[in-house]
Design a protein around this motif. Sequence first.
Motif, PDB file in Angstrom:
ATOM      1  N   VAL A  88      41.110 -50.967 -30.294  1.00 36.36           N
ATOM      2  CA  VAL A  88      40.282 -50.335 -29.208  1.00 36.36           C
ATOM      3  C   VAL A  88      39.429 -51.221 -28.190  1.00 36.36           C
ATOM      4  CG1 VAL A  88      38.991 -48.182 -27.898  1.00 36.36           C
ATOM      5  CG2 VAL A  88      40.117 -47.860 -30.692  1.00 36.36           C
ATOM      6  N   GLN A  90      38.116 -52.166 -24.778  1.00 35.54           N
ATOM      7  CA  GLN A  90      37.434 -52.014 -23.144  1.00 35.54           C
ATOM      8  C   GLN A  90      37.523 -51.601 -21.889  1.00 35.54           C
ATOM      9  OE1 GLN A  90      34.548 -55.335 -22.035  1.00 35.54           O
ATOM     10  NE2 GLN A  90      33.487 -54.007 -20.684  1.00 35.54           N
ATOM     11  N   LEU A  92      40.636 -49.205 -22.991  1.00 34.78           N
ATOM     12  CA  LEU A  92      41.589 -47.973 -23.535  1.00 34.78           C
ATOM     13  C   LEU A  92      42.440 -48.250 -23.848  1.00 34.78           C
ATOM     14  CD1 LEU A  92      38.950 -44.909 -22.102  1.00 34.78           C
ATOM     15  CD2 LEU A  92      38.608 -46.917 -24.151  1.00 34.78           C
ATOM     16  N   GLN A 158      37.817 -41.958 -24.751  1.00 34.71           N
ATOM     17  CA  GLN A 158      36.789 -43.278 -25.314  1.00 34.71           C
ATOM     18  C   GLN A 158      37.224 -42.395 -26.922  1.00 34.71           C
ATOM     19  OE1 GLN A 158      36.754 -46.506 -26.740  1.00 34.71           O
ATOM     20  NE2 GLN A 158      35.187 -46.445 -24.609  1.00 34.71           N
ATOM     21  N   ILE A 162      40.341 -44.362 -30.146  1.00 39.09           N
ATOM     22  CA  ILE A 162      39.281 -44.354 -30.512  1.00 39.09           C
ATOM     23  C   ILE A 162      40.304 -43.958 -32.139  1.00 39.09           C
ATOM     24  CG2 ILE A 162      37.612 -43.692 -33.079  1.00 39.09           C
ATOM     25  CD1 ILE A 162      35.634 -44.463 -29.908  1.00 39.09           C
ATOM     26  N   MET A 175      36.643 -52.284 -32.242  1.00 37.48           N
ATOM     27  CA  MET A 175      36.446 -51.629 -30.852  1.00 37.48           C
ATOM     28  C   MET A 175      35.176 -52.801 -30.177  1.00 37.48           C
ATOM     29  SD  MET A 175      34.809 -48.192 -31.833  1.00 37.48           S
ATOM     30  CE  MET A 175      36.134 -46.768 -33.693  1.00 37.48           C
ATOM     31  N   PRO A 178      32.730 -50.157 -26.840  1.00 33.34           N
ATOM     32  CA  PRO A 178      33.325 -48.725 -26.755  1.00 33.34           C
ATOM     33  C   PRO A 178      32.049 -48.175 -25.678  1.00 33.34           C
ATOM     34  CG  PRO A 178      31.954 -49.421 -28.794  1.00 33.34           C
ATOM     35  CD  PRO A 178      32.684 -50.572 -28.367  1.00 33.34           C
ATOM     36  N   VAL A 190      29.988 -40.487 -28.566  1.00 32.88           N
ATOM     37  CA  VAL A 190      31.093 -41.705 -29.213  1.00 32.88           C
ATOM     38  C   VAL A 190      30.343 -42.644 -30.528  1.00 32.88           C
ATOM     39  CG1 VAL A 190      31.978 -44.026 -28.434  1.00 32.88           C
ATOM     40  CG2 VAL A 190      32.063 -42.005 -27.143  1.00 32.88           C
ATOM     41  N   SER A 208      29.807 -55.053 -29.250  1.00 31.49           N
ATOM     42  CA  SER A 208      28.480 -54.425 -28.303  1.00 31.49           C
ATOM     43  C   SER A 208      27.559 -55.453 -27.700  1.00 31.49           C
ATOM     44  CB  SER A 208      28.304 -53.122 -28.688  1.00 31.49           C
ATOM     45  OG  SER A 208      27.553 -52.391 -27.521  1.00 31.49           O
TER      46      SER A 208
END
Length: 258
Positions: A88, A90, A92, A158, A162, A175, A178, A190, A208
């Motif tokens: 996934v 950033q 999308l 988002q 996912i 991810m 996300p 999320v 993240s």
Amino acid sequence: MDTAAQYVVQARGIRKAFGHVEALRGVDFEAKAGEVTALIGDNGAGKSSLVKVLSGVYVPDEGELRIDGKPVRLSSPADLREHGIETVYQDLALATDLTPYENVFMGREIFRGGPLAPLRLVDRRTMRARAEETFRGLDVRIKDQGAPVAALSGGQQQSVAIARAAMWARHLVMMDEPTAALGVAQTRSVLELIRRVADQGIAVILISHNMPDVLSVADSIQVLRLGQRVASFARGEAEVPDLVQAMTSGTPAEAKAS
């Protein structure tokens, strides 16, 4: 049980250099099925390079990748699908003029009568039914399945991305940031969805910069600094100051997480 056999994905001794710059200097990394593994580090720590190795964008100069305990060599992002790995991104990678179910099946469309039918007509009814089943299983609530993705909120977009990854992944979903640019309520939704994906037995790698988000959802946290893994924490072993200290002044050490 052999500890290595528990890991869906393992990277051992990964090295990657660009000219005289060593982006990765013998990095180890692993992720278990049914767990969220967070990958954190300051800018220049090597996160992006490691993710690109894991996703087949970069071929490492040295080291080994294993999926389900078997050595693999990813030479392109297309190899990920063959190994049951989805990403996934950033941005999308959604087609905003298409509906949620059309995005789920984008590039994997179902045709009436199979691929050898004289007229390759898209079976929209079956695609929509299967996508909605996935949405229900993950508790993704979209009021109008026939509306284009552009009409959805950022959090719902988002969630579509996912859910698409979870539908096709057999082993792992990666991810990248996300929850970036999402509001408080959308972020919470999320993060709950990420947890539900892992609860289906899929390994999740979460990249993240948001430390509270990481602490709220991750089962383990692996910290990179200057191209090396310098710390690993299991759930409950660290707070934000511990993560910041590891990112800014950590030294290479054995992972503490079991």
